[in-house]
Motif scaffolding. Structure first.
Motif, PDB file in Angstrom:
ATOM      1  N   ARG A 605      -9.941  33.584  66.878  1.00  0.00           N
ATOM      2  CA  ARG A 605     -11.076  34.064  67.665  1.00  0.00           C
ATOM      3  C   ARG A 605     -10.820  33.917  69.159  1.00  0.00           C
ATOM      4  O   ARG A 605     -11.261  34.722  69.955  1.00  0.00           O
ATOM      5  N   THR A 606     -10.096  32.879  69.540  1.00  0.00           N
ATOM      6  CA  THR A 606      -9.744  32.725  70.940  1.00  0.00           C
ATOM      7  C   THR A 606      -8.827  33.848  71.387  1.00  0.00           C
ATOM      8  O   THR A 606      -8.992  34.425  72.460  1.00  0.00           O
ATOM      9  N   GLY A 609     -10.644  37.115  71.923  1.00  0.00           N
ATOM     10  CA  GLY A 609     -11.407  37.155  73.162  1.00  0.00           C
ATOM     11  C   GLY A 609     -10.577  37.616  74.343  1.00  0.00           C
ATOM     12  O   GLY A 609     -11.107  38.140  75.318  1.00  0.00           O
ATOM     13  N   VAL A 652     -14.285  33.979  80.407  1.00  0.00           N
ATOM     14  CA  VAL A 652     -13.020  33.364  80.014  1.00  0.00           C
ATOM     15  C   VAL A 652     -12.424  32.574  81.178  1.00  0.00           C
ATOM     16  O   VAL A 652     -11.874  31.477  80.993  1.00  0.00           O
ATOM     17  N   SER A 669     -15.009  31.014  73.065  1.00  0.00           N
ATOM     18  CA  SER A 669     -14.263  31.945  72.221  1.00  0.00           C
ATOM     19  C   SER A 669     -15.176  32.699  71.268  1.00  0.00           C
ATOM     20  O   SER A 669     -15.041  33.914  71.107  1.00  0.00           O
ATOM     21  N   LYS A 673     -16.002  36.752  71.612  1.00  0.00           N
ATOM     22  CA  LYS A 673     -15.689  37.659  70.500  1.00  0.00           C
ATOM     23  C   LYS A 673     -16.829  38.647  70.299  1.00  0.00           C
ATOM     24  O   LYS A 673     -16.602  39.862  70.200  1.00  0.00           O
TER      25      LYS A 673
END
Length: 738
Positions: A605-606, A609, A652, A669, A673
């Protein structure tokens, strides 16, 4: 909230506590008439004695000498507390005055001493300056302005005969006709100003103010106020549904409300990130500041009323009553949005700028920070520039998959995945990772290598695998010579991985696997895969799963590519029939697979992103370059997409800066998403509606249908939007499960 440093968090908390002591909302309600009349709150003198209003003013003027970002935290916290009075207008006037030369010294000293003020930008001013001897006479009126009735000083932009703007510092008095109006925001006064041949002298002129920069500053601080307002709306709404019961259950356990709250949180975080970004941009070029300010105006200010309305509606009918405090925040958000003028103006500006400009997220640490590390890095990257990758990428969307001599050099230097421990990476600290990104950005022709799906698998092997597994697989991954896939999802267990039915039975020397995997990205080109299989059918749902490494050329593996609507074959079905997996391909112990999979998905998921760096507006940008009847509409749509993109980038970046300062990772994250999901849908809808007949063609210039039909793979990858919203609701907002 906006604060990202310990000092800013402490400042935010101090303002919050001050508001709780001196201006609880019941006292604000009792003083609505006096607030509208411009009377200063009884606590204003103590508030200014603490210097909260002057954090950004220079020390030589009596201020605190802090940054505008520090003051933004004050504005955001004050708005979240619904602190009444002319704080925003006074701080904005001081921030604009800081742009001036020494002619603003007296005004800045007055403001630092607690004098209230308002600022009027050229677009809100109908006042003209006519030369009169050694001075001017001002005639005209200004639009409705927040804080004007309470203002003791007015920083006013007027229009000169030559078409330029002049700025003057006026003192409120009986010779200035200020008219009180009935404002939407009950916690702040609003009024208009009329001047009729009002004389001003050279001493009253404030010079050196760049009008565009002033406009950006006002928009940025207004965005901070709106972000604080929306943050409070989210917090109160979530607290309500967490405890409010219907049908014997907390309403926060109902999925519809969970998802609504999660979406509201994502948009509130986008608002905060864009507001923060617009404030920090004051030290950048005016073009970058304009793009950041326009983005904040759209994402934090113009979006504020709808976000607060969504928060209000989560209370049901009770939220719509006069006695409920939420409507006061709704009013404030609405008034703030109106104060910046029509939203198309900001969308048009963002669109025009984004035709040739991208919002910078560069962090300049300075060459003296980690100078030895930077010197070694520079030497390695310069050597890499002299080499090439002999094997090009097989996916135009992923140039980082190319491999050869250049990538080998970077892999051996630990720069393919620098955050990993040596020898696979360099164990880069957050600061060092920023430096690496900085140096790669200085060399746009040097494509940064990508691990692709292995980015999510390699950390698991390094953390939980055996020495032989690490030695066997890590280097081919890093050098790009072996591709990987992830064999997790099944036809009956997509996002619910714990329900998988693929079985691995223990046999002599290994495991015999039977099952069916689906939606497996890159399986048709992968040499190896990471697989989950149930090794103990009698164990708990999560406890009987193990994590295996699979040779995709093993007998019994049948790969069936799935043709997508786009015509591409990114996904596959994988059938496993009596596939033998040796014992040395089990990662960790039997039954540990679920924990390893959760760690893998967190990395996934990170990584997803970070896809915001891809260009989502190519087609619209090309259309915007041509004149036509829809040109203005295209610009506005382009501006909206760029504003959304900028907000995610800022989100971010904020997380990166927090890590650089040694703080632990936050929920960015998961939020990023879903923010990407919103961006993809927004960009595709705008592109289809504004490119016309190009969408009738599979191949067009610019490409329209190809990226549109590829979009579902991005929307589904890493977990569906609905699953992501459920994660946000339960893990971040703490809403009760069913």
């Amino acid at each position: 909230m906006l604060a990202i440093t310990i000092e800013q968090e402490q400042l935010t908390e101090a303002v919050t506590q001050f508001a709780a002591r001196h201006a609880p909302i019941d006292k604000t309600r009792a003083s609505l008439d006096s607030i509208a009349a411009g009377e200063l709150p009884t606590w204003w003198e103590e508030f200014t004695a603490h210097g909260f209003h002057a954090v950004h003013l220079p020390e030589e003027a009596g201020g605190q000498g802090g940054t505008l970002t520090d003051t933004a935290c004050v504005i955001e916290a004050a708005s979240a507390a619904l602190l009444p009075g002319p704080l925003l207008s006074t701080v904005s006037a001081g921030a604009v005055a800081c742009l001036a030369d020494e002619s603003a010294a007296t005004l800045l000293s007055d403001l630092a001493g607690g004098v209230t003020a308002a600022v009027v930008l050229p677009e809100d001013s109908g006042v003209r300056a006519i030369p009169d001897g050694g001075g001017w006479r001002l005639t005209g009126s200004i639009d409705s302005t927040l804080g004007l009735i309470a203002a003791q000083r007015i920083l006013l932009a007027v229009h000169a005969e030559d078409g330029n703007e002049l700025w003057f510092g006026l003192s409120a008095g009986p010779d200035i006709a200020v008219e009180q109006q009935r404002g939407t925001d009950l916690s702040t006064d609003v009024g208009v100003l009329v001047l009729d041949s009002y004389p001003v002298t050279v001493d009253q002129r404030i010079s050196g103010i760049e009008t565009e920069r002033a406009r950006c500053v006002v928009a940025a601080l207004t965005a901070c106020a709106s972000a604080g307002t929306v943050r409070k709306g989210v917090e109160t709404a979530v607290n309500y549904i967490r405890t409010r019961e219907q049908f014997g259950k907390p309403v926060g356990s109902f999925q519809a409300l969970q998802h609504k709250a999660a979406v509201l949180l994502v948009n509130a975080e986008l608002a905060s990130a864009s507001a923060w970004d617009a404030v920090r941009a004051i030290d950048e070029s005016i073009e970058q500041h304009r793009l950041a300010a326009a983005s904040a105006a759209l994402m934090a200010v113009c979006a504020g009323p709808d976000l607060m309305l969504d928060a209000l509606l989560m209370f049901g009918a009770i939220g719509y009553t006069w006695e409920h405090d939420t409507h006061l925040y709704w009013r404030r958000a609405t008034s703030l949005a109106a104060s910046l003028g029509p939203s198309p103006r900001w969308a048009r500006e963002a669109g025009e700028l984004s035709r040739t400009l991208k919002r910078s997220t560069a962090i300049t640490l300075g060459d003296d920070v980690e100078s030895e590390f930077r010197a070694g890095l520079v030497k390695t990257l310069d050597q890499a520039m002299e080499l090439r990758n002999e094997t090009p990428t097989d996916d135009r969307r992923a140039p980082g998959l190319a491999y050869g001599s250049q990538r080998n050099l970077l892999a051996d230097a630990g720069l393919v995945a620098p955050h990993l421990p040596a020898p696979w990476g360099v164990g880069a600290t957050p600061v060092q990772q920023v430096i690496i990104t900085e140096e790669f950005d200085k060399r746009p022709d040097l494509v940064r290598p990508s691990l692709n799906i292995a980015e999510w698998i390699l950390p698991t092997i390094l953390d939980s695998g055996t020495d032989s597994q690490r030695e066997r697989f890590a280097w081919p991954m890093l050098r790009g010579t072996e591709r990987w896939c992830q064999l997790f999802s099944e036809p009956g267990a997509g996002s619910d991985l714990a329900s998988l039915t693929t079985r691995a039975a223990k046999v002599d020397g290994g495991w015999l696997v039977n099952g069916h995997k689906i939606w497996t990205s890159s399986a048709h080109v992968a040499q190896f895969g990471a697989m989950l299989a149930r090794t103990d059918p009698d164990a708990s749902k999560h406890g009987g799963i193990s994590y295996f490494l699979v040779d995709m050329s093993s007998p019994g593996i049948e790969i069936s590519p799935i043709k997508q609507a786009s015509g591409h074959f990114d996904f596959n079905e994988v059938f496993l029939t009596d596939v033998f997996i040796p014992d040395d391909m089990l990662v960790g112990e039997p039954g540990q697979g679920w924990d390893l999979a959760v760690a893998t998905m967190a990395v996934e998921r990170t990584a997803i992103g970070n896809y915001v760096n891809l260009d989502r507006s190519e087609a619209l940008r090309r259309v915007a370059d041509a004149d036509g009847p829809d040109h203005d509409t295209v610009l506005q749509a382009l501006g909206g997409i760029e504003a959304h993109t900028t907000a995610i980038k800022a989100m971010v970046l904020r997380e990166t800066l927090r890590l650089v300062q040694g703080q632990g990772p936050g929920p960015t994250s998961s939020i990023a998403k879903y923010a990407m999901v919103l961006l993809l849908r927004r960009a595709s809808t705008a592109t289809l509606s504004l490119t016309g007949r190009l969408a009738m063609l599979e191949d067009s210039d610019p490409p329209v249908i190809s990226p549109y039909f590829d979009m579902p793979s991005e929307l589904i990858g890493g977990g569906t939007a609905e699953i992501q919203l459920t994660i946000i609701a339960s893990m971040i907002l703490g809403l009760p499960r069913k």
